[in-house]
Write an enzyme that holds these catalytic residues in place. Structure first.
Site, PDB file in Angstrom:
ATOM      1  N   SER A  99       0.855  -1.171   0.000  1.00 52.28           N
ATOM      2  CA  SER A  99       0.000   0.000   0.000  1.00 52.28           C
ATOM      3  C   SER A  99       0.900   1.233   0.000  1.00 52.28           C
ATOM      4  O   SER A  99       1.947   1.237  -0.643  1.00 52.28           O
ATOM      5  CB  SER A  99      -0.936  -0.033   1.218  1.00 52.28           C
ATOM      6  OG  SER A  99      -1.786   1.091   1.246  1.00 52.28           O
ATOM      7  N   TYR A 159      -5.612   7.566  -6.230  1.00 51.53           N
ATOM      8  CA  TYR A 159      -4.478   6.815  -5.677  1.00 51.53           C
ATOM      9  C   TYR A 159      -4.762   6.424  -4.233  1.00 51.53           C
ATOM     10  O   TYR A 159      -4.583   5.264  -3.838  1.00 51.53           O
ATOM     11  CB  TYR A 159      -3.211   7.662  -5.765  1.00 51.53           C
ATOM     12  CG  TYR A 159      -1.980   6.969  -5.226  1.00 51.53           C
ATOM     13  CD1 TYR A 159      -1.432   5.876  -5.890  1.00 51.53           C
ATOM     14  CD2 TYR A 159      -1.345   7.413  -4.060  1.00 51.53           C
ATOM     15  CE1 TYR A 159      -0.294   5.236  -5.404  1.00 51.53           C
ATOM     16  CE2 TYR A 159      -0.211   6.787  -3.572  1.00 51.53           C
ATOM     17  CZ  TYR A 159       0.313   5.700  -4.249  1.00 51.53           C
ATOM     18  OH  TYR A 159       1.443   5.068  -3.762  1.00 51.53           O
ATOM     19  N   LYS A 201      -5.008   2.601  -2.623  1.00 52.72           N
ATOM     20  CA  LYS A 201      -4.087   2.157  -1.579  1.00 52.72           C
ATOM     21  C   LYS A 201      -4.835   1.784  -0.299  1.00 52.72           C
ATOM     22  O   LYS A 201      -4.417   0.889   0.434  1.00 52.72           O
ATOM     23  CB  LYS A 201      -3.045   3.239  -1.312  1.00 52.72           C
ATOM     24  CG  LYS A 201      -2.095   3.482  -2.491  1.00 52.72           C
ATOM     25  CD  LYS A 201      -1.116   2.339  -2.650  1.00 52.72           C
ATOM     26  CE  LYS A 201      -1.231   1.547  -3.913  1.00 52.72           C
ATOM     27  NZ  LYS A 201      -0.201   0.502  -4.073  1.00 52.72           N
TER      28      LYS A 201
END
Length: 341
Positions: A185, A211, A215
């Protein structure tokens, strides 16, 4: 005079002390590398009976992860979309007979399925999966399957790969070494939550929000793996590798990189590829994690929650990183999106 953070330290474990502000000095400082972890744990040549699958090995910390784990003697299958670039990055490791390249385009779920089939033809055993491949802050795009690019690449492709190889992971677990899924992550999971009402971010797209969502999804997936399969000897971990300079990963983030280069505090947190891969290696092989999953790792250590006054580079996981209801919901939504039972 060095600035010392007044925020409570969030890492615990053998390597935690090296990550304190007063010990940081940028790439190549005293922070541990992936190879050093292998040496410290006496694992050089000691895992010849293990099989490892690592995604995204053509650039960034991927090749460094392969190099460190290859030193254990394990058989490694490494995936890449650009095989020529991966061959150049891995070099002589491919001549050992224990490191094998597989093609996988993670923007295409049919390619993920083909890769899983290729792996199964080559191996009936699988002890460790490191989901390392990723993209960051990309312009708005949809994959051929119709999904937002970052969610598809960083989460959905890895989610599908896990489901296609889950039986091998479960069958390969051993009393002294349970099977592991390690999701790379990022501290960027704190940029934004999973938007269940609009996973493609239609009409509201922002590269960093996308993003952050992808993650956070990596963390949810690892936590749910632990919840569903931990009792059967299959454990899930998520991690932040820390900050590092990677032209390929950061090609859409040059403005931010230039800002970072002008920030003394931020620059001290940046590490080398060899240091960045250390937490993945730690998650993959550390005996202190044996039988204990559902953990968020950072700095080759177990991390706690980021303090409320923590800044963007402070250690720790964000407020929405551990949420059973959302983890279970994402699991079911992802199953439907990739078409698995």
């Amino acid at each position: 005079m060095a600035m010392v953070s007044k925020i409570p330290f969030q890492l615990t474990g053998r390597y935690a002390e090296r990550n304190k502000w007063e010990n940081l000095n940028g790439p190549g400082d005293s922070r541990v590398t992936g190879m050093k972890i292998i040496e410290d744990k006496g694992l050089v040549g000691a895992m010849s009976d293990k099989v490892v699958l690592i995604t995204g090995v053509s650039s960034g910390m991927g090749p460094a992860t392969v190099r460190a784990l290859a030193s254990t003697g394990a058989t490694i299958f490494a995936t890449a979309r650009n095989l020529d670039k991966a061959k150049e990055a891995l070099g002589s490791l491919l001549d050992t007979g224990r490191v094998h390249l597989l093609f996988m385009d993670q923007t295409d779920l049919s390619s993920v399925r083909a890769c899983a089939e290729d792996f199964r033809r080559r191996s009936s055993k699988l002890n460790i999966v490191i989901n390392n491949a990723g993209v960051m802050n990309t312009p708005e795009q949809r994959t051929k399957d119709g999904f937002e690019l970052q969610l598809a690449t960083n989460h959905l492709s890895h989610f599908l790969l896990f489901h296609l190889l889950r039986d091998l992971l479960l069958a390969s677990t051993e009393p002294g070494f349970h099977s592991r899924v390690v999701n790379v992550s990022s501290s960027g999971h704190r940029y934004g939550p999973v938007r269940f009402d609009n996973l493609n971010l239609d009409g509201i797209y922002d590269g960093w929000a996308a993003y952050g969502q992808s993650k956070a999804a990596n963390i949810y997936m690892a936590n749910q793996i632990e919840r569903l399969f931990g009792a059967r000897g299959l454990h899930g971990y998520s991690l932040s590798p820390g900050s590092f300079f990677s032209p390929n990963l950061q090609k859409y983030s040059q403005e931010g990189i230039e800002t970072a280069k002008g920030d003394q505090r931020m620059m001290k947190y940046f590490g080398s590829f060899e240091q960045a891969c250390a937490t993945s290696v730690f998650g993959a092989v550390s005996a202190e994690l044996e039988g204990k999953g559902g953990l968020y790792l950072e700095g080759a250590s177990v991390a706690g929650p980021v303090p409320p006054d923590g800044d963007v580079i402070e250690y720790g996981y964000g407020e929405w990183a551990f949420d059973r209801e959302k983890e279970e919901k994402l699991w079911e939504v992802s199953r439907q999106m990739v078409g698995v039972e």
